[in-house]
Enzyme design. Structure first.
Site: not given
Ligand SMILES: NC(=O)c1ccc[n+]([C@@H]2O[C@H](COP(=O)([O-])OP(=O)(O)OC[C@H]3O[C@@H](n4cnc5c(N)ncnc54)[C@H](O)[C@@H]3O)[C@@H](O)[C@H]2O)c1
Length: 248
Positions: A138, A152, A156
């Site tokens: 989330s 978004y 979530k």
């Molecule tokens: N980075 C933050 O600050 C943060 C904060 C809260 C939540 N999140 C959540 O954490 C999770 C991971 O995000 P992250 O920050 O590591 O981002 P990131 O972009 O570094 O990694 C996400 C990965 O998911 C892959 N991806 C995206 N869409 C896709 C699809 N349709 N099919 C297959 N793969 C797909 C991307 O290619 C990428 O490699 C997400 O759900 C994001 O919403 C991130």
């Protein structure tokens, strides 16, 4: 850390090519899991394969396409005990009146519908394996209205509801379902401010409350704990992993 909490266990990790997903895949491999890593980016998966070798089996594809889900399932069997639904995308901080249909549709398709489809496909395998653990990612935006744009934030909050409902129905069948809600984490996620209104309204709030940006290993450690038997009595929890942001 080197341990064998996941010996003889298969864990599916989405978004395994980058950020939180990659950190989770690496930590799981270090703990002897057989990892099925899924990502839309072939090149990121190749780099993960170079790092993990035989410990990871990768599936490149867009999780919003049913064919990708089918390909993941073709590699899974009754040793699937874990599913980490991590892949996700941000919006452009759009408030409701500024939402474009394509942004809304894509954010909900990736963050919510793909998670539902993969979970729906994996649950019968976990039940026949005698149990399992699902962890959904989330966000702080799933806990408040002031951490992202409306698409978004909506996706979530829906992830939280999906998590609770799945936990309600399947915990009696041995499948736990939980979510972690990270605060800001240093990853490759793109989060461009596309709205002046959001900049004005969210900017000062974020400046005043945003905690330090975490390393991806921090949410990954929480995900792995929830996947492990150490969390055997935890199901239906939405756990903030946010440096205390949710407490403000
Ligand atoms: N980075 C933050 O600050 C943060 C904060 C809260 C939540 N999140 C959540 O954490 C999770 C991971 O995000 P992250 O920050 O590591 O981002 P990131 O972009 O570094 O990694 C996400 C990965 O998911 C892959 N991806 C995206 N869409 C896709 C699809 N349709 N099919 C297959 N793969 C797909 C991307 O290619 C990428 O490699 C997400 O759900 C994001 O919403 C991130």
């Amino acid at each position: 850390m080197s341990s064998t909490r996941f010996q003889d266990r298969t864990v599916i990790v989405t978004g395994a090519g980058s950020g939180i997903g990659r950190a989770t895949a690496v930590q799981l491999a270090e703990e002897s899991a057989r990892v099925i890593g899924v990502d839309v980016s072939r090149s990121r998966l190749r780099s993960l394969e170079e790092e993990l070798g035989d410990a990871v089996l990768t599936v490149d594809g867009d999780l919003t396409d049913q064919i990708t889900i089918d390909r993941v399932l073709a590699h899974a069997d009754s040793s699937v005990h874990g599913l980490a639904n991590i892949a996700g995308i941000m919006d452009g901080f759009e408030p409701t009146a500024e939402i474009k249909d394509e942004t809304w549709d894509r954010v909900l398709a990736v963050n919510l519908t793909a998670m539902m489809r993969l979970t729906r496909a994996v649950l019968p395998l976990m039940i026949s394996a005698g149990g399992g653990s699902i962890v959904n990612v989330s966000s702080e935006a799933g806990l408040r209205g002031s951490a992202a744009g409306t698409p978004y934030t909506t996706s979530k909050h829906a992830v939280n509801g999906f998590t609770l409902s799945t936990a309600f129905f399947y915990t009696p069948h041995g499948v736990r379902c939980n979510a972690v809600a990270p605060g800001p984490v240093a990853t490759n996620i793109e989060a461009p401010f596309r709205s002046e209104m959001a900049q004005r309204r969210l900017g000062p709030i974020m400046q005043a409350t945003l905690p330090e940006i975490a390393n991806a290993d921090a949410p990954a450690a929480a995900i792995i704990w929830l996947l492990s038997d150490e969390a055997s009595d935890v199901s239906g929890a939405i756990i903030p992993v946010d440096g205390g942001w949710a407490a403000i």
